[in-house]
Design a protein around this motif. Structure first.
Motif, PDB file in Angstrom:
ATOM      1  N   ARG A  33       0.806  -1.224   0.000  1.00 41.95           N
ATOM      2  CA  ARG A  33       0.000   0.000   0.000  1.00 41.95           C
ATOM      3  C   ARG A  33       0.843   1.281   0.000  1.00 41.95           C
ATOM      4  NH1 ARG A  33      -5.213   0.431   0.876  1.00 41.95           N
ATOM      5  NH2 ARG A  33      -5.348  -1.565   1.956  1.00 41.95           N
ATOM      6  N   SER A  37       0.165   4.301  -5.913  1.00 42.80           N
ATOM      7  CA  SER A  37      -0.590   5.555  -5.972  1.00 42.80           C
ATOM      8  C   SER A  37      -2.066   5.237  -5.767  1.00 42.80           C
ATOM      9  CB  SER A  37      -0.349   6.256  -7.312  1.00 42.80           C
ATOM     10  OG  SER A  37      -0.873   5.481  -8.363  1.00 42.80           O
ATOM     11  N   SER A  38      -2.871   6.253  -5.624  1.00 44.11           N
ATOM     12  CA  SER A  38      -4.287   6.060  -5.288  1.00 44.11           C
ATOM     13  C   SER A  38      -5.066   5.272  -6.344  1.00 44.11           C
ATOM     14  CB  SER A  38      -4.963   7.406  -5.057  1.00 44.11           C
ATOM     15  OG  SER A  38      -4.895   8.183  -6.240  1.00 44.11           O
ATOM     16  N   HIS A  39      -4.595   5.256  -7.589  1.00 46.22           N
ATOM     17  CA  HIS A  39      -5.309   4.531  -8.644  1.00 46.22           C
ATOM     18  C   HIS A  39      -4.744   3.129  -8.901  1.00 46.22           C
ATOM     19  CE1 HIS A  39      -1.903   6.204 -10.876  1.00 46.22           C
ATOM     20  NE2 HIS A  39      -2.096   5.241 -11.755  1.00 46.22           N
ATOM     21  N   GLU A  40      -3.694   2.744  -8.202  1.00 47.29           N
ATOM     22  CA  GLU A  40      -3.069   1.434  -8.416  1.00 47.29           C
ATOM     23  C   GLU A  40      -3.564   0.408  -7.399  1.00 47.29           C
ATOM     24  OE1 GLU A  40       1.291   2.143 -10.201  1.00 47.29           O
ATOM     25  OE2 GLU A  40       1.021   2.847  -8.145  1.00 47.29           O
ATOM     26  N   ARG A  41      -3.611  -0.849  -7.827  1.00 40.37           N
ATOM     27  CA  ARG A  41      -3.992  -1.966  -6.959  1.00 40.37           C
ATOM     28  C   ARG A  41      -3.040  -3.120  -7.220  1.00 40.37           C
ATOM     29  NH1 ARG A  41      -6.273   1.792  -5.542  1.00 40.37           N
ATOM     30  NH2 ARG A  41      -8.465   2.128  -5.132  1.00 40.37           N
TER      31      ARG A  41
END
Length: 72
Positions: A33, A37-41
Motif C-alpha cells: 500500500r 498511488s491512489s489509482h493502483e492496486r
C-alpha cells in the motif's frame, strides 16, 4: 451470500487454510500500500503454502510476505 461462501459459516472455530490464504493476500496488499498511488492496486497470482495444522481461537497468526517481482 452464495452457496459457495455460505459453507464457510459451517467451518470449525479455527484459522483454517481458506482463511489463511485470505490473510496472506491481505498482508501482501498492506505491505505494498505505501508504494502504490491512489489509482493502483495489487493482486496475487500464485500461492504456494503449507498449512500443517489449524490454529485455535486465541493464538497468534503471523504472515511474512515477500515481493519477488513487479510486472507492469
Amino acid at each position: 451470500m452464495t452457496t459457495a461462501f455460505a459453507s464457510f459459516a459451517d467451518m470449525p472455530p479455527v484459522f483454517a487454510t481458506a482463511f489463511m490464504v485470505g490473510f496472506i493476500e491481505w498482508a501482501c496488499v498492506e505491505a505494498l500500500r505505501p508504494f502504490l498511488s491512489s489509482h493502483e492496486r495489487t493482486v496475487g497470482t500464485h500461492v504456494d503454502v503449507s498449512h500443517v495444522a489449524a490454529t485455535p481461537v486465541g493464538m497468534t497468526v503471523t504472515a511474512d510476505v515477500e515481493l519477488v517481482a513487479v510486472q507492469g
